[in-house]
Scaffold this active site. Sequence first.
Site, PDB file in Angstrom:
ATOM      1  N   ARG A 173      37.442 -19.360  -7.396  1.00 27.85           N
ATOM      2  CA  ARG A 173      36.558 -19.077  -6.196  1.00 27.85           C
ATOM      3  C   ARG A 173      35.639 -20.139  -5.897  1.00 27.85           C
ATOM      4  NH1 ARG A 173      36.474 -12.527  -6.796  1.00 27.85           N
ATOM      5  NH2 ARG A 173      38.514 -12.150  -5.833  1.00 27.85           N
TER       6      ARG A 173
ATOM      7  N   LYS B 104      51.210   2.572  -5.425  1.00 26.83           N
ATOM      8  CA  LYS B 104      51.204   3.645  -4.759  1.00 26.83           C
ATOM      9  C   LYS B 104      51.315   3.396  -3.140  1.00 26.83           C
ATOM     10  CE  LYS B 104      47.316   5.855  -7.040  1.00 26.83           C
ATOM     11  NZ  LYS B 104      45.498   6.163  -7.011  1.00 26.83           N
TER      12      LYS B 104
ATOM     13  N   GLY C 197      44.907 -10.311  -4.679  1.00 31.90           N
ATOM     14  CA  GLY C 197      45.079  -9.424  -5.793  1.00 31.90           C
ATOM     15  C   GLY C 197      46.164  -9.668  -6.731  1.00 31.90           C
TER      16      GLY C 197
ATOM     17  N   GLY D  99      41.864  -7.140  -0.862  1.00 33.05           N
ATOM     18  CA  GLY D  99      41.437  -6.203   0.371  1.00 33.05           C
ATOM     19  C   GLY D  99      41.585  -6.725   1.410  1.00 33.05           C
TER      20      GLY D  99
END
Length: 395
Positions: A36, A199, A352, A375
Amino acid sequence: MKKTIKDVEWKGKRALVRCDFNVPLDEDLNITDDTRIKAALPTIEYLRDHGARVVIMSHLGRPKGEANPKYSLLPAAVRLGELLGKDVVFADSPQVVDDSVKEKVASMEEGDVVLLQNTRYRNEEEKNDPGFSKDLAELGDVFVQEAFGTAHRAHASTAGVADYLPCVSGFLIEKEVKFLSDAVDNPERPFVAIMGGAKVADKIQVIENLLDKVDTLIIGGGMMFTFFKAMGLEIGKSILDQEHIDVAKGLIKKAEEKGVNLILPVDTLCASEFSNDAETKEVKREEIPSDMMGMDIGTDSIKLFTHAIKEAKTVIWNGPMGVFEMPKFAEGTKAIAQALAESDCISVIGGGDSAAAVEQFGFADRVTHISTGGGASLEFLEGKILPGIDVIQDK
């Protein structure tokens, strides 16, 4: 089109840059992955080369509004200095902005770099408090948004500052928005989306949005078992998002109505328990044993998925195909990463776990774009407006 750092005359100006230096640290507070920090270098170098004084802000971890040495940005300041080949002044204040910090910024010369302390040391940060936003804004002349990983958060340092300063994007944000926008709104076809993860709830809005845009939708990962259940299949001890079985049914129906080619796994690698040492068995999706759990997609599913990737011109991938953290159940995820690496398609990895997998398997330099925000990229794919992008001025 949004304004970028190229639209500003920087000589003599202070660039207040929001970076994402939320890097992983070991127990001795050594950085274990500086990706990053490296991602922000082109923007920082450009600003320095064009006469700006560069003031950087970032968060690290979750210090919960209190100064905590465990979450200090000092390691990031040291590493950034090494990468730039220049000392970076670390403005180490538990208040983030105080008189001593203002003095450090006031004494900067062209090309100098100052890194502020963790913005989340102040609980006003996550509340998007106008007072804290104004304090930060006083340290710059132009706000540069360069933190895609937090662009979906309306915090003081990601959005609030733009109430007091003109805002432009850095190169990383510009690249993120371009690749994600082009992939979703103007894709080369066939356009394939691959959705994984555990999920259904986490991906409902993304799948809903993509069903209006893609030619093929591939579902893998833990949520495939909720889709299997929606199809009337038994799933043994596999993970199940019980509340969203009807939602999965609805998504299957919507794909059919819209003429989208929905591809679900046809087989799965099952295990006797959630362990890399477990006894395993590969079975067709109709034959999952009652005492076993699905942990990865099977061999035939891999062939099915990789064939769709080979036919594609644009692919978006978000979410692993199985429990790839365990080597025994990593083959499905690795096969997808490899297929994308070997394809000529435009491949966009949605941050992610998918990004981690591509890095882990050594294919990072062979895909088109890896998003730096898990996200944020998900919300972008859902069609949501991201506060940190919305504040950037239009050209």
